[in-house]
Design an enzyme around this catalytic site. Structure first.
Site, PDB file in Angstrom:
ATOM      1  N   PHE A 111       0.821  -1.218   0.000  1.00 38.22           N
ATOM      2  CA  PHE A 111       0.000   0.000   0.000  1.00 38.22           C
ATOM      3  C   PHE A 111       0.850   1.260   0.000  1.00 38.22           C
ATOM      4  O   PHE A 111       0.366   2.342  -0.363  1.00 38.22           O
ATOM      5  CB  PHE A 111      -0.973  -0.008   1.186  1.00 38.22           C
ATOM      6  CG  PHE A 111      -0.404   0.560   2.462  1.00 38.22           C
ATOM      7  CD1 PHE A 111       0.391  -0.213   3.284  1.00 38.22           C
ATOM      8  CD2 PHE A 111      -0.645   1.875   2.817  1.00 38.22           C
ATOM      9  CE1 PHE A 111       0.933   0.321   4.457  1.00 38.22           C
ATOM     10  CE2 PHE A 111      -0.117   2.415   3.990  1.00 38.22           C
ATOM     11  CZ  PHE A 111       0.673   1.630   4.798  1.00 38.22           C
ATOM     12  N   LYS A 112       2.114   1.138   0.405  1.00 37.11           N
ATOM     13  CA  LYS A 112       2.962   2.328   0.477  1.00 37.11           C
ATOM     14  C   LYS A 112       3.125   2.998  -0.885  1.00 37.11           C
ATOM     15  O   LYS A 112       3.434   4.180  -0.960  1.00 37.11           O
ATOM     16  CB  LYS A 112       4.308   1.982   1.094  1.00 37.11           C
ATOM     17  CG  LYS A 112       4.160   1.636   2.581  1.00 37.11           C
ATOM     18  CD  LYS A 112       5.484   1.411   3.270  1.00 37.11           C
ATOM     19  CE  LYS A 112       5.297   1.218   4.764  1.00 37.11           C
ATOM     20  NZ  LYS A 112       4.700  -0.099   5.075  1.00 37.11           N
ATOM     21  N   ASP A 113       2.899   2.230  -1.969  1.00 34.45           N
ATOM     22  CA  ASP A 113       2.973   2.831  -3.304  1.00 34.45           C
ATOM     23  C   ASP A 113       1.958   3.967  -3.480  1.00 34.45           C
ATOM     24  O   ASP A 113       2.228   4.928  -4.194  1.00 34.45           O
ATOM     25  CB  ASP A 113       2.705   1.771  -4.380  1.00 34.45           C
ATOM     26  CG  ASP A 113       3.857   0.779  -4.518  1.00 34.45           C
ATOM     27  OD1 ASP A 113       5.025   1.177  -4.316  1.00 34.45           O
ATOM     28  OD2 ASP A 113       3.579  -0.399  -4.836  1.00 34.45           O
TER      29      ASP A 113
END
Ligand SMILES: *Cc1c(COP(=O)(O)O)cnc(C)c1O
Length: 463
Positions: A111-113
């Site tokens: 999810f950090k993208d």
């Protein structure tokens, strides 16, 4: 829109300044001077927007007039162009009123993208305008490093040095970083553990002469722009399920509390949210806080959910600031107490008000594997261990009438050993990523020594 520090003693900054500054000079975290409010009519109009268009609307509320809408639109398109799913953040139904929000279709499968891809665009835009160049240094135990590298590779105004502990990140995670060939990306394998890497990065920032010489910046999870970009998927998911007429709940596997806090921001802006369910592994500082009102740090124990092996949830400070009605001096006292004694407690009233909105639970590795197994048996859904903590705590805490949305934070193929041991299935890396397993790796090596590392960075930049 201006930004103030949660500790009240740092200068007020513009969005662009808060973006490139990161941590406030008083040790606090930047938050907007006031929350932008979105009316029900506005939300209804937003329902017709796709993910990229919605991200422009939400980000515009935080950037104010510092960035034009046209520029924001171009940045958002580029930020999410490499996501493998056309919906960017698709919802998958698990059961009646139970949903998974898949946040792992970005280039590094976590999810950090969502935040870092946008952050990379913002950095480049702001620095191109001012003509500045920045050197970003970071430390990673896995997911953050590859997401940051993918986000800034090839950008003209940024050089990135990413430290990882030699031999202590998984093959997939290391290769996601070291197979990148862009000239502005510099990986360094440090002879030490993750704490050594983090300490070295901190020391570089604390060395004022070096910090100024290099124009150092950070992209860690305390950066306000990362939180802002994450607010978008809370709106997108809730609107898809009928908000604002329908209230929803979220369950979030948590470490630094940045992801949950983005949901809290969406709620401050007007999104109707009934519950936030916070999931932890055995590093359960958040669960213990929500059970007692006391924040008390322990030693970090390694788990099969390494991205949540954290004992200090730095973004929690932003919640404390809101909860006290933005009382920076109380926050300062708590944080001073926490760094001096390893703990602090909120008042009974404050605790009671938090307990209505937040529930929390933690899982041992064994319980996490059992949940992964259960989901695979029940729905043939392969889930990564972090997200499995979310589905488990969601089931325990949910109120049946309210749709529960569990945030899935990583693709199962990022943690193949844990998935395989729980389900007997080896999750395949998506073909767009699998080339990394055969590609050539590029990285420097360094002892855990500040002077050596600073010289190494100077040398690399001068060639
Ligand atoms: C970073 C990460 C988390 C924790 O997110 P926070 O914002 O730090 O709470 C959870 N799961 C995965 C897979 C991550 O990479």
């Amino acid at each position: 829109m201006n930004y103030v520090s949660t500790r009240g003693q740092a200068p007020t900054l513009s969005f662009n300044e808060a973006l490139t500054t990161g941590l406030a000079s008083d040790g606090g975290l930047y938050v907007p001077e006031q929350w932008p409010v979105v009316s029900a009519e506005q939300m209804l109009a937003w329902r017709s927007l796709d993910y990229v268009a919605l991200s422009v609307e939400v980000m515009a509320l935080f950037t104010g007039d510092t960035i034009s809408r046209e520029d924001l639109g171009a940045m958002a398109s580029r930020a999410y162009a490499d996501f493998a799913h056309p919906a960017k953040a698709p919802l998958v139904q698990l059961d009646h009123n139970q949903w998974i929000l898949e946040l792992f279709h970005g280039p590094t499968l976590a999810f950090k993208d969502f935040a870092l891809q946008f952050l990379g665009q913002l950095f480049d835009h702001v620095l191109l305008k001012s003509g500045e160049r920045r050197v970003i240094v970071g430390a990673t135990s896995g997911d953050t490093g590859s997401a940051a590298i993918e986000a800034v590779r090839g950008l003209s105004q940024v050089e990135l040095f990413m430290l990882h502990p030699a031999g202590r990140v998984s093959d997939v995670q290391r290769r996601q970083m070291t197979t990148v060939t862009d000239a502005n990306i510099h990986n360094i394998a440090v002879d030490g553990d993750f704490d050594d890497c983090q300490r070295l990065v901190k020391s570089m920032f604390n060395d004022a002469a070096f910090r100024d010489e290099m124009s150092l910046s950070a992209v860690n999870s305390i950066n306000w722009a990362r939180v802002a970009a994450q607010v978008v998927y809370y709106f997108h998911a809730a609107l898809s399920l009928g908000a604002p007429q329908r209230t929803v709940s979220f369950a979030v596997p948590s470490g630094n509390f940045g992801n949950v806090f983005a949901g809290v921001v969406a709620r401050e802006m007007g999104l109707p949210v009934e519950q936030f369910v916070v999931g932890s592994n055995t590093n359960d500082i958040l669960t213990r806080f929500f059970a007692s009102g006391t924040m008390a740090a322990n030693e970090v124990t390694p788990s099969i959910t390494p991205s949540m092996d954290i004992q200090v949830s730095s973004n929690f400070e932003r919640l404390l600031f809101e909860m006290t009605g933005r009382d920076a001096s109380t926050v300062r006292q708590w944080m001073e107490s926490f760094s001096a004694t390893g703990k602090f407690s909120v008042s009974a009233d404050q605790y009671a008000s938090l307990s209505t909105l937040f529930q929390a639970g933690s899982l041992t590795d064994e319980q996490t594997r059992a949940e992964m197994h259960r989901l695979y048996q029940q729905s043939a859904y392969l889930i990564d261990p972090h997200s499995a903590i979310g589905t488990s705590v969601a089931r325990d805490a949910r109120r049946p009438d309210t749709p529960m949305i569990v945030l899935a934070t990583a693709h199962p193929a990022k943690f193949p050993d844990a998935v395989n041991s729980a389900t007997g299935v080896h999750p395949e890396l998506p073909s767009r990523v699998s080339h990394i397993m055969a590609a050539e790796e590029h990285f420097g090596q360094a002892p855990a020594d500040l002077i050596f590392l600073q010289q190494h960075i100077r040398t690399v930049l001068s060639t």
